[in-house]
Motif scaffolding. Structure first.
Motif, PDB file in Angstrom:
ATOM      1  N   VAL A 118      -0.897  10.720   1.603  1.00 41.09           N
ATOM      2  CA  VAL A 118      -1.268   9.305   1.487  1.00 41.09           C
ATOM      3  C   VAL A 118      -0.255   8.436   2.228  1.00 41.09           C
ATOM      4  O   VAL A 118      -0.639   7.495   2.935  1.00 41.09           O
ATOM      5  CB  VAL A 118      -1.392   8.904  -0.003  1.00 41.09           C
ATOM      6  N   VAL A 119       1.040   8.726   2.089  1.00 42.84           N
ATOM      7  CA  VAL A 119       2.065   7.958   2.816  1.00 42.84           C
ATOM      8  C   VAL A 119       1.857   8.090   4.316  1.00 42.84           C
ATOM      9  O   VAL A 119       1.915   7.095   5.060  1.00 42.84           O
ATOM     10  CB  VAL A 119       3.480   8.426   2.417  1.00 42.84           C
ATOM     11  N   LEU A 171       0.825  -1.213   0.000  1.00 44.01           N
ATOM     12  CA  LEU A 171       0.000   0.000   0.000  1.00 44.01           C
ATOM     13  C   LEU A 171       0.856   1.259   0.000  1.00 44.01           C
ATOM     14  O   LEU A 171       0.540   2.233  -0.689  1.00 44.01           O
ATOM     15  CB  LEU A 171      -0.917   0.009   1.232  1.00 44.01           C
ATOM     16  N   MET A 172       1.950   1.242   0.754  1.00 42.47           N
ATOM     17  CA  MET A 172       2.803   2.416   0.826  1.00 42.47           C
ATOM     18  C   MET A 172       3.532   2.669  -0.489  1.00 42.47           C
ATOM     19  O   MET A 172       3.901   3.798  -0.784  1.00 42.47           O
ATOM     20  CB  MET A 172       3.822   2.273   1.961  1.00 42.47           C
ATOM     21  N   PHE A 173       3.731   1.622  -1.266  1.00 48.37           N
ATOM     22  CA  PHE A 173       4.397   1.799  -2.551  1.00 48.37           C
ATOM     23  C   PHE A 173       3.424   2.242  -3.634  1.00 48.37           C
ATOM     24  O   PHE A 173       3.748   3.107  -4.452  1.00 48.37           O
ATOM     25  CB  PHE A 173       5.080   0.493  -2.973  1.00 48.37           C
ATOM     26  N   THR A 174       2.216   1.685  -3.662  1.00 55.58           N
ATOM     27  CA  THR A 174       1.293   1.937  -4.780  1.00 55.58           C
ATOM     28  C   THR A 174       0.391   3.156  -4.571  1.00 55.58           C
ATOM     29  O   THR A 174       0.172   3.922  -5.513  1.00 55.58           O
ATOM     30  CB  THR A 174       0.409   0.707  -5.033  1.00 55.58           C
ATOM     31  N   LEU A 175      -0.146   3.331  -3.383  1.00 58.19           N
ATOM     32  CA  LEU A 175      -1.117   4.408  -3.173  1.00 58.19           C
ATOM     33  C   LEU A 175      -0.554   5.813  -3.408  1.00 58.19           C
ATOM     34  O   LEU A 175      -1.259   6.653  -3.981  1.00 58.19           O
ATOM     35  CB  LEU A 175      -1.745   4.298  -1.784  1.00 58.19           C
ATOM     36  N   PRO A 176       0.676   6.128  -3.002  1.00 57.93           N
ATOM     37  CA  PRO A 176       1.191   7.471  -3.312  1.00 57.93           C
ATOM     38  C   PRO A 176       1.302   7.738  -4.818  1.00 57.93           C
ATOM     39  O   PRO A 176       1.015   8.838  -5.280  1.00 57.93           O
ATOM     40  CB  PRO A 176       2.570   7.500  -2.649  1.00 57.93           C
ATOM     41  N   PHE A 177       1.701   6.722  -5.589  1.00 57.51           N
ATOM     42  CA  PHE A 177       1.753   6.901  -7.044  1.00 57.51           C
ATOM     43  C   PHE A 177       0.369   7.141  -7.617  1.00 57.51           C
ATOM     44  O   PHE A 177       0.166   8.031  -8.453  1.00 57.51           O
ATOM     45  CB  PHE A 177       2.377   5.669  -7.726  1.00 57.51           C
ATOM     46  N   LEU A 178      -0.592   6.335  -7.153  1.00 59.96           N
ATOM     47  CA  LEU A 178      -1.967   6.522  -7.634  1.00 59.96           C
ATOM     48  C   LEU A 178      -2.492   7.900  -7.250  1.00 59.96           C
ATOM     49  O   LEU A 178      -3.162   8.570  -8.051  1.00 59.96           O
ATOM     50  CB  LEU A 178      -2.878   5.429  -7.061  1.00 59.96           C
TER      51      LEU A 178
END
Length: 126
Positions: free
Chosen positions: A91-92, A52-59
């Motif tokens: 988000v992070v 989640l910490m890797f994908t959600l900030p990009f999204l």
């Protein structure tokens, strides 16, 4: 004087040392509390929050950037990027806060002795 001290030293008896078997028996008498192994569960939660910490900030970054470019064409590229980066940082922080909240709410697992006692009580009641 030296002879007297020698005599005293030889007459003093050292305390008897317990044999190793007796010392081990005393250690074994006290049962150790053991808990169930939850390392796999902890590792899986760590993987989930890492994902989640890797994908959600990009999204969040690219989603807000796309939305701002379409909805507010008057904003400069710098302003769009600032709002997008701010979204990613928030988000992070939200993911980290959720992970910490989960850690605080986590209860200690029951020890093996407690589980055995509960099973014994269930057998008695049946």
């Amino acid at each position: 004087m030296g002879k007297k001290n020698k005599k005293q030293a030889t007459t003093e008896v050292a305390e008897p040392v317990q044999p190793v078997a007796q010392a081990d028996a005393q250690i074994v008498k006290r049962p150790r509390q053991q808990s169930l192994d939850r390392s796999l569960e902890v590792f899986l939660w760590l993987l989930a929050y890492s994902f989640l910490m890797f994908t959600l900030p990009f999204l969040g970054f690219y989603g807000v950037q796309s939305w701002l470019k379409e909805s507010f064409p008057t904003l400069t590229v710098f302003e769009v990027n600032c709002y997008s980066v701010l979204t990613a940082v928030l988000v992070v922080n939200a993911v980290v806060a959720l992970y910490v909240l989960k850690a605080f709410r986590e209860k200690d697992p029951p020890t093996l002795e407690e589980i055995e006692e509960a099973e014994a009580e269930q057998k008695k009641s049946q």
